[in-house]
Design a protein around this motif. Structure first.
Motif, PDB file in Angstrom:
ATOM      1  N   THR A 273       0.845  -1.188   0.000  1.00 32.14           N
ATOM      2  CA  THR A 273       0.000   0.000   0.000  1.00 32.14           C
ATOM      3  C   THR A 273       0.886   1.246   0.000  1.00 32.14           C
ATOM      4  O   THR A 273       1.861   1.316   0.759  1.00 32.14           O
ATOM      5  CB  THR A 273      -0.898   0.011   1.244  1.00 32.14           C
ATOM      6  OG1 THR A 273      -1.667  -1.200   1.273  1.00 32.14           O
ATOM      7  CG2 THR A 273      -1.828   1.205   1.227  1.00 32.14           C
ATOM      8  N   PRO A 274       0.605   2.252  -0.840  1.00 31.19           N
ATOM      9  CA  PRO A 274       1.430   3.467  -0.891  1.00 31.19           C
ATOM     10  C   PRO A 274       1.601   4.126   0.474  1.00 31.19           C
ATOM     11  O   PRO A 274       0.679   4.114   1.313  1.00 31.19           O
ATOM     12  CB  PRO A 274       0.649   4.369  -1.856  1.00 31.19           C
ATOM     13  CG  PRO A 274      -0.076   3.419  -2.752  1.00 31.19           C
ATOM     14  CD  PRO A 274      -0.445   2.254  -1.871  1.00 31.19           C
ATOM     15  N   ASP A 275       2.768   4.705   0.676  1.00 35.95           N
ATOM     16  CA  ASP A 275       3.118   5.281   1.981  1.00 35.95           C
ATOM     17  C   ASP A 275       2.133   6.349   2.449  1.00 35.95           C
ATOM     18  O   ASP A 275       1.799   6.416   3.641  1.00 35.95           O
ATOM     19  CB  ASP A 275       4.533   5.878   1.933  1.00 35.95           C
ATOM     20  CG  ASP A 275       5.613   4.811   1.939  1.00 35.95           C
ATOM     21  OD1 ASP A 275       5.302   3.656   2.300  1.00 35.95           O
ATOM     22  OD2 ASP A 275       6.769   5.134   1.580  1.00 35.95           O
TER      23      ASP A 275
ATOM     24  N   TYR B 281      -5.471   0.460  -5.525  1.00 39.30           N
ATOM     25  CA  TYR B 281      -4.533   1.112  -4.599  1.00 39.30           C
ATOM     26  C   TYR B 281      -3.728   0.106  -3.775  1.00 39.30           C
ATOM     27  O   TYR B 281      -3.118   0.481  -2.777  1.00 39.30           O
ATOM     28  CB  TYR B 281      -5.293   2.057  -3.660  1.00 39.30           C
ATOM     29  CG  TYR B 281      -5.854   3.263  -4.378  1.00 39.30           C
ATOM     30  CD1 TYR B 281      -5.053   4.372  -4.659  1.00 39.30           C
ATOM     31  CD2 TYR B 281      -7.177   3.294  -4.808  1.00 39.30           C
ATOM     32  CE1 TYR B 281      -5.559   5.472  -5.322  1.00 39.30           C
ATOM     33  CE2 TYR B 281      -7.695   4.392  -5.478  1.00 39.30           C
ATOM     34  CZ  TYR B 281      -6.876   5.474  -5.739  1.00 39.30           C
ATOM     35  OH  TYR B 281      -7.377   6.574  -6.405  1.00 39.30           O
TER      36      TYR B 281
ATOM     37  N   GLU C 228       0.174   6.713  -8.003  1.00 34.95           N
ATOM     38  CA  GLU C 228       0.531   5.355  -7.577  1.00 34.95           C
ATOM     39  C   GLU C 228      -0.126   4.309  -8.477  1.00 34.95           C
ATOM     40  O   GLU C 228       0.468   3.266  -8.775  1.00 34.95           O
ATOM     41  CB  GLU C 228       0.117   5.130  -6.115  1.00 34.95           C
ATOM     42  CG  GLU C 228       0.837   6.026  -5.116  1.00 34.95           C
ATOM     43  CD  GLU C 228       2.329   5.749  -5.055  1.00 34.95           C
ATOM     44  OE1 GLU C 228       2.741   4.612  -5.364  1.00 34.95           O
ATOM     45  OE2 GLU C 228       3.081   6.666  -4.694  1.00 34.95           O
TER      46      GLU C 228
ATOM     47  N   ARG D 122       1.912   3.974 -11.683  1.00 34.97           N
ATOM     48  CA  ARG D 122       3.161   3.231 -11.513  1.00 34.97           C
ATOM     49  C   ARG D 122       2.903   1.721 -11.522  1.00 34.97           C
ATOM     50  O   ARG D 122       3.670   0.956 -12.112  1.00 34.97           O
ATOM     51  CB  ARG D 122       3.855   3.659 -10.214  1.00 34.97           C
ATOM     52  CG  ARG D 122       4.667   4.948 -10.357  1.00 34.97           C
ATOM     53  CD  ARG D 122       5.552   5.170  -9.141  1.00 34.97           C
ATOM     54  NE  ARG D 122       4.810   5.804  -8.069  1.00 34.97           N
ATOM     55  CZ  ARG D 122       4.663   7.120  -7.930  1.00 34.97           C
ATOM     56  NH1 ARG D 122       5.184   7.945  -8.823  1.00 34.97           N
ATOM     57  NH2 ARG D 122       3.991   7.626  -6.916  1.00 34.97           N
TER      58      ARG D 122
END
Length: 395
Positions: free
Chosen positions: A44-46, A239, A288, A291
């Protein structure tokens, strides 16, 4: 003690035996390559994790309304307007414990005993089981491989009876990765309006598309179709938030209210911290997602070519999600196997590659493999499968 009839009707998942065997082999020290994952292999993105930490540290850890926090429902309303030009009020949206729970709750509130739901084949494994749990009847209609596994409007028309209540549209599709065009959706939508069918539009993979085709929600095609449609979605795939368990449904206020009332007596509310994490996701710029898409597309382009070079294996190139769904009929015949379960079990035992048999998706001549893993692992897995086919080849 006699179990309830509703659970006795459930069909055991065809993936469980393979998954359990793969885990046991890995635990025993074997180098197992698992291609069954229905989730991104990215963390999971920061910034989403940080939003969850902030929520915990500032005391946002208590109960929320059963339908979810207003801020998240409003963020989803903005997302639906931005992406699909669809207008929803916050009371037309429910936040659920994952998209799976949104589907389960929806079936519980719309189906009576004997109501039929048209389920295109191949299908995601939980659709028919959830329908049966609501005492409904799944009606399977075959999406032909020659038509990219999609139903035509004519097929939908032919499947409708006086008991038909709804149809499921899953685009991009799990397990095939194929997408419906706007023209195809319009034709199916006309049939649904003619027969007053509810449309359940599962759009969980909408952001993971690798072709030039744009995702279209059937709800955005007309106001009458919007009224007939419940859109199901969530943060799990787009996500990389599978474990956070946040999904949602958008649709008619009376249905959303009924779903919310049912949720109040089952889950109470989705996890508070996860809701604030999802809020951060929907308020982000989507970098995100892009990417992840770049990585998935690179893997798809490489592995798709390798899959089609395997003896007796053919595969249509998917447009979205992160699965390949090759036809292995000829490969099974060449190697002397009569069922896809036996074939994938032998591959796991001999080559330590875990594939998912297509029977669980209503397609017994196919296997599903996920490219949500590293390219090195994918390439090695294909080499092992090729070695297996050549070793067993009889014709």
């Amino acid at each position: 003690m006699q179990l309830a009839n509703r659970v006795q009707t459930l069909t055991p998942s065809s993936t469980l035996a393979i998954t359990a065997k793969a885990k046991a082999l890995k635990k025993s020290g074997h180098d197992v390559i698992g291609l069954g994952a229905g989730e991104p292999d990215f963390n999971t993105p920061d910034f989403i994790i940080q939003a969850a930490e902030k929520a915990m540290k500032t005391g946002l850890t208590r109960y929320t309304p059963s339908g979810g926090i207003v801020e998240l429902r409003e963020a989803i309303a903005s997302k639906m307007n931005r992406d699909h030009q669809l207008t929803y009020q916050s009371d037309q949206i429910i936040i659920t414990t994952g998209a799976k729970h949104a589907l389960f709750t929806l079936f519980q509130v719309i189906l009576n005993k004997g109501d039929q739901v048209i389920v295109p084949t191949p299908y995601w494994v939980s659709y028919p089981e959830q329908i049966k749990l609501a005492e409904g009847e799944p009606v399977f209609v075959q999406g032909e491989e020659a038509n990219d596994f999609k139903l035509s409007a004519e097929q939908v028309e032919e499947a409708i009876t006086e008991k038909t209540k709804a149809i499921i549209i899953n685009s991009p599709n799990n397990p095939t990765g194929m997408m419906y065009t706007e023209e195809e959706l319009r034709a199916i939508g006309e049939v649904c309006l003619k027969h007053n069918l509810m449309i359940i539009s599962d759009e969980i993979y909408e952001k993971l598309i690798y072709s030039d085709q744009q995702h279209v929600s059937i709800a955005q095609l007309s106001e009458p179709l919007k009224k007939q449609t419940i859109v199901i979605n969530g943060v799990s795939k787009s996500y990389a938030m599978t474990g956070w368990r946040i999904g949602y449904a958008c649709g008619r206020k009376t249905i959303i209210k009924a779903m919310t009332n049912l949720a109040s007596h089952s889950t109470s509310n989705p996890t508070t911290i996860s809701q604030y994490a999802a809020l951060a996701a929907y308020q982000s710029n989507g970098d995100e997602i892009e990417r992840m898409k770049v990585a998935f597309k690179s893997r798809l382009d490489t592995v798709y070519q390798l899959i089609n070079q395997l003896p007796g294996v053919s595969c249509i190139k998917p447009q979205g999600a992160f699965y390949l769904f090759p036809n292995v009929t000829e490969a099974m015949e060449r190697t002397g196997f009569t069922s896809v379960e036996e074939w994938v079990t032998a591959i796991l035992e001999e080559e330590k590659v875990a594939l998912i048999p297509g029977t669980g998706f209503g397609a017994p001549n196919h296997v599903r493999l996920s490219y949500a893993t590293s390219l090195d692992q994918l390439e090695e897995a294909i080499k092992r499968i090729e070695r297996f086919i050549k070793r067993h080849q009889q014709i």
